[in-house]
Enzyme design. Sequence first.
Site, short mmCIF file in Angstrom:
data_model
loop_
_atom_site.label_atom_id
_atom_site.label_comp_id
_atom_site.label_asym_id
_atom_site.label_seq_id
_atom_site.Cartn_x
_atom_site.Cartn_y
_atom_site.Cartn_z
N HIS A 1 -8.23 -3.32 -1.99
CA HIS A 1 -6.93 -3.97 -2.25
C HIS A 1 -7.12 -5.25 -3.07
O HIS A 1 -6.32 -5.55 -3.95
CB HIS A 1 -6.22 -4.29 -0.94
CG HIS A 1 -5.81 -3.07 -0.15
ND1 HIS A 1 -5.23 -1.97 -0.73
CD2 HIS A 1 -5.92 -2.77 1.17
CE1 HIS A 1 -4.98 -1.06 0.19
NE2 HIS A 1 -5.40 -1.51 1.35
N LEU B 1 11.10 -8.12 -19.52
CA LEU B 1 10.74 -7.01 -18.63
C LEU B 1 11.33 -7.20 -17.23
O LEU B 1 11.23 -8.29 -16.66
CB LEU B 1 9.20 -6.94 -18.53
CG LEU B 1 8.62 -5.90 -17.58
CD1 LEU B 1 8.76 -4.49 -18.14
CD2 LEU B 1 7.16 -6.19 -17.27
N ASP C 1 -2.34 3.96 -6.09
CA ASP C 1 -3.06 4.55 -4.96
C ASP C 1 -4.57 4.62 -5.24
O ASP C 1 -4.99 4.69 -6.39
CB ASP C 1 -2.50 5.96 -4.70
CG ASP C 1 -2.93 6.48 -3.33
OD1 ASP C 1 -3.25 5.66 -2.45
OD2 ASP C 1 -2.94 7.71 -3.15
C1 FPP Z 1 -2.77 2.39 -1.84
O1 FPP Z 1 -4.15 2.40 -1.63
C2 FPP Z 1 -2.32 1.07 -2.13
C3 FPP Z 1 -1.56 0.32 -1.29
C4 FPP Z 1 -1.15 0.73 0.06
C5 FPP Z 1 -1.09 -0.97 -1.70
C6 FPP Z 1 -1.15 -1.29 -3.16
C7 FPP Z 1 -1.62 -2.65 -3.23
C8 FPP Z 1 -2.27 -3.23 -4.23
C9 FPP Z 1 -2.49 -2.62 -5.55
C10 FPP Z 1 -2.84 -4.56 -4.01
C11 FPP Z 1 -1.78 -5.56 -3.63
C12 FPP Z 1 -1.32 -6.24 -4.82
C13 FPP Z 1 -0.25 -6.99 -4.86
C14 FPP Z 1 -0.01 -7.80 -6.04
C15 FPP Z 1 0.71 -7.03 -3.75
P1 FPP Z 1 -4.67 3.12 -0.33
O2 FPP Z 1 -5.17 2.08 0.58
O3 FPP Z 1 -3.64 4.02 0.25
O4 FPP Z 1 -5.85 3.93 -0.94
P2 FPP Z 1 -6.44 5.30 -0.38
O5 FPP Z 1 -5.46 6.36 -0.77
O6 FPP Z 1 -7.71 5.39 -1.13
O7 FPP Z 1 -6.62 5.16 1.11
#
Ligand code: FPP
Length: 255
Positions: A34, A128, A17
Amino acid sequence: MNSEENKKLKHVAIIMDGNGRWAQERNHPRVWGHIRGSQVVSSIVQAADDCGVEALTLYAFSTENWSRPVTEVKVLFKLLKKFLQKERERIIKNRISFRVIGDIDNLPNDTQNLIAEIEETTKEFEGLKLTFAFGYGGRKEIIDSVNNFIQNNPGKPLSEEDMESCLYRPEIGDVDLLIRTGGDHRISNYLLWQVAYAELYFSQTKWPEFSANEFQCICENFMSRERRFGSVSATDCLGSSKKSAASNLKVLGTK
Ligand code: FPP
């Protein structure tokens, strides 16, 4: 379970997150977070492998994330595909067994095919167990598992073992350590059945800045924790000397 078994770090799950906030703090659009976040994933997979972790489950896209703007959702789809194209060879070389859990029907066909191909190629690998939770929700997994059981065993009462065997990827087992980056303290519908006895670790670091070094420190922190799984020893309960045990039993009117 003996105390050595309690200490084993078999299954780590991560809620990655903080991407959006990390980007916005730097005056960039959320998708930039992202993109940077996706570049961190392979170093954490490697770190988990190096630490001897048996299973790593990463929350890449939740059922709730469908309500995000279409552009953001499409970027996440593209990042998944790019990650798989880039990491496919390394996954195979390191004998990583890869699976996606969740509903991926809305992903483009070529991405679904790529996932299916990597899953098939790596399904017998003994390294893994890497799982991406994509289009995933913990409540949905429980409902799907119960329905699956009922369909195959009409009239039979459901046991914990039955339930576990019907989960999306039964072999990953219970989560030992759940890490959430980004500073919030929530479970967010993640692996609800599997986290029943997990140790929780909330990091202030936003995902794009999470590092292999921090991952290792968190694993070391896990090793220093005492996991009791709801139980205590008889000596801790009554006192270690005969005298204190006897006096405590006397107060209770029990011999
Ligand atoms: C949360 O950040 C993250 C996600 C919703 C997606 C996680 C995705 C990645 C780490 C990148 C994708 C990678 C792959 C390999 C699929 P948020 O947008 O909710 O952050 P915030 O809490 O700051 O709004």
